[in-house]
Motif scaffolding. Structure first.
Motif, short mmCIF file in Angstrom:
data_model
loop_
_atom_site.label_atom_id
_atom_site.label_comp_id
_atom_site.label_asym_id
_atom_site.label_seq_id
_atom_site.Cartn_x
_atom_site.Cartn_y
_atom_site.Cartn_z
N GLU A 28 0.84 -1.19 0.00
CA GLU A 28 0.00 0.00 0.00
C GLU A 28 0.88 1.24 0.00
O GLU A 28 1.81 1.36 0.80
CB GLU A 28 -0.90 0.04 1.23
N LEU A 29 0.59 2.17 -0.90
CA LEU A 29 1.18 3.51 -0.88
C LEU A 29 0.09 4.50 -0.51
O LEU A 29 -1.06 4.37 -0.96
CB LEU A 29 1.75 3.88 -2.25
N ARG A 30 0.45 5.48 0.32
CA ARG A 30 -0.52 6.48 0.73
C ARG A 30 0.14 7.85 0.68
O ARG A 30 1.24 8.05 1.20
CB ARG A 30 -1.02 6.19 2.14
N ALA A 86 -6.27 12.75 1.16
CA ALA A 86 -5.34 11.63 1.11
C ALA A 86 -5.75 10.72 -0.03
O ALA A 86 -6.92 10.69 -0.44
CB ALA A 86 -5.32 10.87 2.43
N THR A 87 -4.79 10.00 -0.56
CA THR A 87 -5.07 9.03 -1.61
C THR A 87 -4.19 7.82 -1.37
O THR A 87 -3.11 7.92 -0.81
CB THR A 87 -4.81 9.63 -3.01
N ARG A 88 -4.68 6.65 -1.81
CA ARG A 88 -3.92 5.42 -1.62
C ARG A 88 -4.02 4.56 -2.84
O ARG A 88 -4.91 4.72 -3.68
CB ARG A 88 -4.41 4.64 -0.39
N PHE A 101 4.37 4.07 2.97
CA PHE A 101 4.05 2.74 2.48
C PHE A 101 3.90 1.81 3.67
O PHE A 101 4.48 2.03 4.74
CB PHE A 101 5.10 2.22 1.50
N ARG A 113 -0.87 -6.04 1.91
CA ARG A 113 -2.32 -5.97 2.03
C ARG A 113 -2.99 -6.87 0.99
O ARG A 113 -2.36 -7.29 0.02
CB ARG A 113 -2.80 -4.54 1.81
N GLY A 118 -6.40 -0.96 4.11
CA GLY A 118 -5.12 -0.88 4.80
C GLY A 118 -5.17 -1.15 6.28
O GLY A 118 -4.17 -0.94 6.97
N LEU A 159 2.45 2.64 8.81
CA LEU A 159 3.04 3.14 7.56
C LEU A 159 4.34 3.88 7.86
O LEU A 159 4.46 4.57 8.88
CB LEU A 159 2.07 4.10 6.87
#
Length: 268
Positions: free
Chosen positions: A50-52, A59-61, A87, A92, A97, A180
């Motif tokens: 997961e990237l956030r 926010a975006t993921r 990250f 996941r 997340g 994260l």
């Protein structure tokens, strides 16, 4: 013929960084290369990373194959306007997340906000060190991932994370298995000027079997007293007592094996 050089979305902020530091040409031209090297050092895991990206009020993921560096680069580059990029070390399932979406853990970590004065403990040596600002993130890459798709697996992983944080004076709030961490190659804007997050050391061959690290695990507390029914005779068996209770309370590996027998790779 004149050629045009296009820098990453961080180039404007990079131009404000102090000159003469450890920011190499590679960190400007290929800002995420060291991050990809860290991901490729992880053992293969089921699921996705997961990237956030986070900015005030938004926010975006996204969820990605860690080997798909082209898609990862495009996603991170398009979100250069966001102030923070993180990250999840634990993989996941691609649907969320939170803890209920975790699958496997390829590495352990400690988030050290302020580097301690004096020499830290010699063992266990981290596999990777990431400079996150004024502190560091230390990683211990595992030879095989820990399953963290069950509450017992997550508890075992968090006992390791808490034990390492205590040993190396890390942030205790960063020991949740779904935590994260900052993406190397991005900027930490908590400082003025912003500070580049960089991989300072990566020894991809320095790997640890999970059982070798249970000596550093934090106590999980006394085992829950349960009554086991022997269905062949229908009589309840007494809960563990005496020396067995002492062993379970003091040995992190036995506690994990007792709570998650299906996850033990070899018969005890």
């Amino acid at each position: 013929r004149r050629s045009t050089l296009t820098l990453s979305p961080h180039s404007e902020a990079l131009s404000r960084l102090p000159r003469g530091g450890c920011h190499s040409v590679r960190s400007v031209m290929r800002p995420y290369e060291a991050f990809f090297e860290l991901l490729q050092a992880f053992p293969p895991c089921d699921g996705a990373i997961e990237l956030r990206a986070v900015a005030p009020g938004r926010a975006t993921r996204g969820f990605f194959n860690p080997r798909d560096t082209r898609t990862l680069t495009a996603w991170l580059s398009r979100r250069g306007r966001y102030l923070h990029a993180f990250f999840g070390v634990a993989f996941r399932d691609g649907r969320g997340g939170t803890k209920r979406h975790l699958t496997a853990l390829p590495a352990l970590w400690v988030d050290i906000d302020t580097l301690p004065i004096g020499r830290p403990p010699a063992e266990p040596q981290p596999s990777a060190i990431v400079a996150s600002g004024r502190g560091e993130h230390w990683y211990w890459i595992l030879s095989s991932p820990l399953r963290v798709d069950t509450p017992s697996g997550q508890a075992a992983a968090e006992s390791l994370l808490k034990g390492l944080a205590q040993r190396f004076v890390g942030d205790p709030s960063a020991t949740d298995v779904s935590h994260l961490l900052r993406v190397p190659g991005t900027l930490n804007p908590k400082y003025a000027p912003p500070v580049m997050v960089e991989v300072r050391r990566l020894e991809s061959q320095r790997r640890y079997h999970p059982a070798d690290l249970f000596a550093y695990a934090a106590p999980l507390g006394p085992p829950r007293q349960t009554r086991v029914v022997d269905r062949s005779v229908g009589s309840p068996l007494p809960p563990p007592h005496g020396a067995l209770v002492t062993m379970l309370a003091e040995c992190g590996f036995l506690r994990w094996a007792a709570r998650a027998p299906a996850e033990v790779p070899e018969p005890l």
